[in-house]
Design a protein around this motif. Structure first.
Motif, mmCIF file in Angstrom:
data_model
loop_
_atom_site.group_PDB
_atom_site.id
_atom_site.type_symbol
_atom_site.label_atom_id
_atom_site.label_comp_id
_atom_site.label_asym_id
_atom_site.label_seq_id
_atom_site.Cartn_x
_atom_site.Cartn_y
_atom_site.Cartn_z
ATOM 1 N N ALA A 29 -4.409 3.238 5.795
ATOM 2 C CA ALA A 29 -3.235 3.310 4.929
ATOM 3 C C ALA A 29 -3.657 3.409 3.465
ATOM 4 C CB ALA A 29 -2.351 2.089 5.145
ATOM 5 N N ALA A 30 -4.700 2.655 3.090
ATOM 6 C CA ALA A 30 -5.189 2.711 1.713
ATOM 7 C C ALA A 30 -5.766 4.083 1.392
ATOM 8 C CB ALA A 30 -6.234 1.627 1.485
ATOM 9 N N SER A 31 -6.488 4.635 2.356
ATOM 10 C CA SER A 31 -7.051 5.976 2.165
ATOM 11 C C SER A 31 -5.939 7.010 2.010
ATOM 12 C CB SER A 31 -7.953 6.337 3.346
ATOM 13 O OG SER A 31 -8.476 7.636 3.211
ATOM 14 N N ASP A 32 -4.944 6.927 2.872
ATOM 15 C CA ASP A 32 -3.829 7.873 2.807
ATOM 16 C C ASP A 32 -3.067 7.728 1.487
ATOM 17 O OD1 ASP A 32 -4.513 8.701 5.344
ATOM 18 O OD2 ASP A 32 -2.926 7.545 6.352
ATOM 19 N N GLY A 33 -2.940 6.476 1.008
ATOM 20 C CA GLY A 33 -2.185 6.230 -0.218
ATOM 21 C C GLY A 33 -3.016 6.303 -1.479
ATOM 22 N N GLN A 34 -4.314 6.562 -1.316
ATOM 23 C CA GLN A 34 -5.242 6.672 -2.441
ATOM 24 C C GLN A 34 -5.184 5.432 -3.336
ATOM 25 O OE1 GLN A 34 -4.311 10.520 -4.276
ATOM 26 N NE2 GLN A 34 -5.812 11.493 -2.937
ATOM 27 N N VAL A 35 -5.298 4.262 -2.702
ATOM 28 C CA VAL A 35 -5.362 3.001 -3.436
ATOM 29 C C VAL A 35 -6.630 2.258 -3.029
ATOM 30 C CG1 VAL A 35 -2.845 2.830 -3.580
ATOM 31 C CG2 VAL A 35 -4.048 1.698 -1.695
ATOM 32 N N THR A 36 -6.996 1.254 -3.811
ATOM 33 C CA THR A 36 -8.217 0.499 -3.547
ATOM 34 C C THR A 36 -7.910 -0.821 -2.850
ATOM 35 O OG1 THR A 36 -8.193 -0.664 -5.673
ATOM 36 C CG2 THR A 36 -9.318 1.467 -5.591
ATOM 37 N N ILE A 37 -8.893 -1.300 -2.112
ATOM 38 C CA ILE A 37 -8.848 -2.644 -1.542
ATOM 39 C C ILE A 37 -10.022 -3.411 -2.133
ATOM 40 C CG2 ILE A 37 -9.046 -4.054 0.530
ATOM 41 C CD1 ILE A 37 -7.859 -1.725 2.108
ATOM 42 N N ARG A 38 -9.732 -4.527 -2.763
ATOM 43 C CA ARG A 38 -10.778 -5.374 -3.343
ATOM 44 C C ARG A 38 -10.869 -6.665 -2.539
ATOM 45 N NH1 ARG A 38 -10.811 -8.773 -8.879
ATOM 46 N NH2 ARG A 38 -13.066 -9.113 -9.044
ATOM 47 N N ASP A 39 -11.884 -6.751 -1.683
ATOM 48 C CA ASP A 39 -12.126 -7.940 -0.867
ATOM 49 C C ASP A 39 -13.078 -8.858 -1.629
ATOM 50 O OD1 ASP A 39 -11.968 -6.105 2.180
ATOM 51 O OD2 ASP A 39 -10.682 -7.784 1.636
ATOM 52 N N ILE A 40 -12.526 -9.892 -2.257
ATOM 53 C CA ILE A 40 -13.316 -10.759 -3.126
ATOM 54 C C ILE A 40 -14.464 -11.428 -2.370
ATOM 55 C CG2 ILE A 40 -13.228 -12.792 -4.630
ATOM 56 C CD1 ILE A 40 -11.743 -10.439 -5.762
ATOM 57 N N ARG A 41 -14.198 -11.825 -1.130
ATOM 58 C CA ARG A 41 -15.194 -12.596 -0.397
ATOM 59 C C ARG A 41 -16.187 -11.721 0.375
ATOM 60 N NH1 ARG A 41 -11.261 -17.268 1.069
ATOM 61 N NH2 ARG A 41 -12.338 -19.133 0.332
ATOM 62 N N LYS A 42 -16.041 -10.428 0.340
ATOM 63 C CA LYS A 42 -16.937 -9.590 1.134
ATOM 64 C C LYS A 42 -18.312 -9.537 0.473
ATOM 65 C CE LYS A 42 -16.983 -5.308 3.769
ATOM 66 N NZ LYS A 42 -16.217 -4.080 4.100
ATOM 67 N N PRO A 43 -19.339 -10.062 1.120
ATOM 68 C CA PRO A 43 -20.649 -10.151 0.462
ATOM 69 C C PRO A 43 -21.402 -8.829 0.504
ATOM 70 C CG PRO A 43 -20.801 -11.043 2.663
ATOM 71 C CD PRO A 43 -19.340 -10.670 2.457
ATOM 72 N N LYS A 44 -22.366 -8.741 -0.379
ATOM 73 C CA LYS A 44 -23.264 -7.589 -0.335
ATOM 74 C C LYS A 44 -24.230 -7.762 0.839
ATOM 75 C CE LYS A 44 -26.215 -9.768 -3.820
ATOM 76 N NZ LYS A 44 -26.676 -9.697 -5.221
ATOM 77 N N ALA A 45 -25.012 -6.742 1.115
ATOM 78 C CA ALA A 45 -25.965 -6.782 2.229
ATOM 79 C C ALA A 45 -27.010 -7.866 1.982
ATOM 80 C CB ALA A 45 -26.636 -5.427 2.389
ATOM 81 N N ILE A 77 0.843 -1.198 0.000
ATOM 82 C CA ILE A 77 0.000 0.000 0.000
ATOM 83 C C ILE A 77 0.881 1.252 0.000
ATOM 84 C CG2 ILE A 77 -1.626 1.363 1.386
ATOM 85 C CD1 ILE A 77 -2.864 -1.310 2.290
ATOM 86 N N GLY A 78 1.935 1.225 0.806
ATOM 87 C CA GLY A 78 2.837 2.362 0.874
ATOM 88 C C GLY A 78 3.533 2.656 -0.443
ATOM 89 N N ARG A 79 3.635 1.650 -1.293
ATOM 90 C CA ARG A 79 4.244 1.825 -2.609
ATOM 91 C C ARG A 79 3.226 2.245 -3.666
ATOM 92 N NH1 ARG A 79 9.339 -1.318 -2.961
ATOM 93 N NH2 ARG A 79 9.683 -2.396 -0.963
ATOM 94 N N GLY A 80 1.953 2.418 -3.241
ATOM 95 C CA GLY A 80 0.920 2.864 -4.173
ATOM 96 C C GLY A 80 0.255 1.767 -4.964
ATOM 97 N N MET A 81 0.294 0.541 -4.437
ATOM 98 C CA MET A 81 -0.317 -0.584 -5.146
ATOM 99 C C MET A 81 -1.706 -0.871 -4.593
ATOM 100 S SD MET A 81 3.122 -2.976 -5.152
ATOM 101 C CE MET A 81 2.399 -4.342 -6.043
ATOM 102 N N ASN A 82 -2.673 -1.132 -5.490
ATOM 103 C CA ASN A 82 -4.001 -1.564 -5.083
ATOM 104 C C ASN A 82 -3.909 -2.985 -4.517
ATOM 105 O OD1 ASN A 82 -5.315 0.813 -6.067
ATOM 106 N ND2 ASN A 82 -5.112 -0.009 -8.134
ATOM 107 N N ILE A 83 -4.806 -3.329 -3.604
ATOM 108 C CA ILE A 83 -4.765 -4.620 -2.919
ATOM 109 C C ILE A 83 -5.965 -5.463 -3.314
ATOM 110 C CG2 ILE A 83 -4.660 -5.784 -0.690
ATOM 111 C CD1 ILE A 83 -2.213 -4.014 -1.300
ATOM 112 N N VAL A 84 -5.703 -6.735 -3.624
ATOM 113 C CA VAL A 84 -6.765 -7.706 -3.893
ATOM 114 C C VAL A 84 -6.577 -8.869 -2.932
ATOM 115 C CG1 VAL A 84 -7.773 -9.294 -5.570
ATOM 116 C CG2 VAL A 84 -6.966 -7.061 -6.317
ATOM 117 N N SER A 85 -7.644 -9.230 -2.231
ATOM 118 C CA SER A 85 -7.555 -10.300 -1.235
ATOM 119 C C SER A 85 -8.791 -11.186 -1.292
ATOM 120 C CB SER A 85 -7.418 -9.701 0.171
ATOM 121 O OG SER A 85 -7.590 -10.691 1.170
#
Length: 396
Positions: free
Chosen positions: A158-174, A135-143
């Motif tokens: 850290a993602a907010s500060d670095g202006q990168v995205t986090i993609r949580d594949i398993r995070k379900p919708k409501a 994240i500190g290097r400016g890379m988006n995260i996929v998990s």
């Protein structure tokens, strides 16, 4: 610029839906339809080519959503990922750490993919440090972890500060946005084939991917519906992370993905990626897959040299015959063939096992990776000889 903490809609998966990975538009292109696939480094410390590294293994073999440029695993640093997996050299080296991966890239990698599926479903302390470094290097995260990184205060900040995205594949919708099973899958005209297995992490997704490619190459329009984190990372256009959905919605969410694929693509065949095993007491996903997809047929993946269930050393593997009997008793479907995971097997053992299992079970048997794809196609054609004419009828 507002930072996006990107979560993933694990229900219907239409083209361009919420699960789609970020695509970077090429502003220099003449056509507005041209896009650039994000580059990605896969983190698989100590686990590449092992069972817990199945996400990295799958992405190295096949990825439509990301251009994989390297794998991080200090235990295999300096080796070639393709040679390690399949004895075929590719252009994806294995490097010792994130410093080496960034140095190897011609430009900063767009994405850091956490490429492991540990039984705990959580980050270790060491892995956490590497994620924060990326994240500190400016890379988006996929998990694909069960632990949602976008909900972790430190990582999210850290993602907010670095202006990168986090993609949580398993995070379900409501749950209010999830659907219940309504039987609409019965109106899907495409032939539905589920690729199930006798254990988890046994190669179901790989076999389904190989079969989908082969069918499409023959002009038989085929869509693969993903049911796990790796398939969705690879770029499956339709699917649901089954083990992240509350049980009462599992069948309906998968049904919805299949109906969406049918309506949007009008395919001849819909393949459904399996999860776990119907006989495995630690998983219930196979039951939901059979109920939600109502498959016309099943292909069963088995690892003949695997003595016990993955992560369960005191739990012996079932036989293909016992798993077939259970599947056909549980669901109104038919197992049409067996595919092998050749882990720990020599060429001679693969050949002998194919012959022996075929004779014993009275079914076609092949290995999707070590044998010609024509054998896999023949397995489907034997059960559905009219498929290429657009009228698939089961052979009696």
């Amino acid at each position: 610029m507002k930072t996006e903490i990107q979560t993933v809609d694990t229900g219907r998966r239409p083209v361009g839906g919420a699960q789609a990975p970020p695509m970077i538009r090429d502003t220099q292109a003449q056509s507005s339809s041209l896009t650039q696939i994000p580059t990605a480094v896969i983190y698989c410390e100590g686990n590449f080519a092992k069972i817990d590294g199945k996400t990295a293994n799958g992405l190295v073999r096949h990825s439509e959503a990301y251009k994989i440029i390297s794998v991080i695993d200090s235990a295999r640093g300096g080796e070639n990922s393709g040679q390690v997996l399949n004895d075929v050299v590719n252009n994806v080296p294995i490097l010792k750490d994130l410093d080496a991966a960034v140095a190897h890239a011609t430009a900063k990698p767009d994405t850091f993919i956490y490429g492991m599926a540990p039984s705990t479903g959580r980050l270790s302390l060491a892995d956490r440090g590497v994620v924060l470094d990326a994240i500190g290097r400016g890379m988006n995260i996929v998990s694909g972890l069960h632990e949602y990184l976008s909900d972790d205060p430190e990582i999210a900040q850290a993602a907010s500060d670095g202006q990168v995205t986090i993609r949580d594949i398993r995070k379900p919708k409501a749950s209010k946005d999830m659907r219940l099973f309504d039987g609409s899958v019965a109106n899907v005209h495409a032939l539905r084939i589920a690729v199930l297995g006798t254990d988890c992490a046994i190669g179901k997704r790989t076999t389904a991917t190989v079969l989908a490619r082969a069918l499409n190459a023959k002009g038989i329009k085929t869509v693969l519906v993903g049911t796990g984190q790796t398939g969705l990372m690879q770029g499956a256009k339709y699917g649901v992370a089954m083990d992240a959905v509350p049980p009462q919605f599992c069948c309906g969410e998968l049904e919805g993905a299949i109906v969406a694929a049918s309506e949007a693509e009008q395919p001849d065949v819909i393949l459904i990626e399996g999860q776990g095993a119907l006989s495995h007491p630690a998983f219930c996903t196979s039951a939901f897959i059979l109920r939600g997809s109502q498959p016309d047929a099943v292909i069963l993946q088995h690892a003949p040299k695997r003595s016990h269930r993955c992560d369960f050393p005191n739990m012996p593997m079932p036989t293909p015959a016992s798993e077939i009997a259970l599947i056909e008793a549980f669901s109104d479907t038919k197992v049409i063939g067996i595919t092998l995971n050749h882990e720990g097997m020599s060429e001679a053992e693969i050949t002998n096992t194919i012959a022996a299992q075929s004779e014993k079970l009275g079914l076609p048997v092949t290995d999707a990776l070590s044998r010609p794809t024509a054998h896999l196609l023949a397995m489907v054609a034997a059960a559905y000889p009219g498929l290429q004419q657009g009228t698939p009828k089961v052979a009696v």
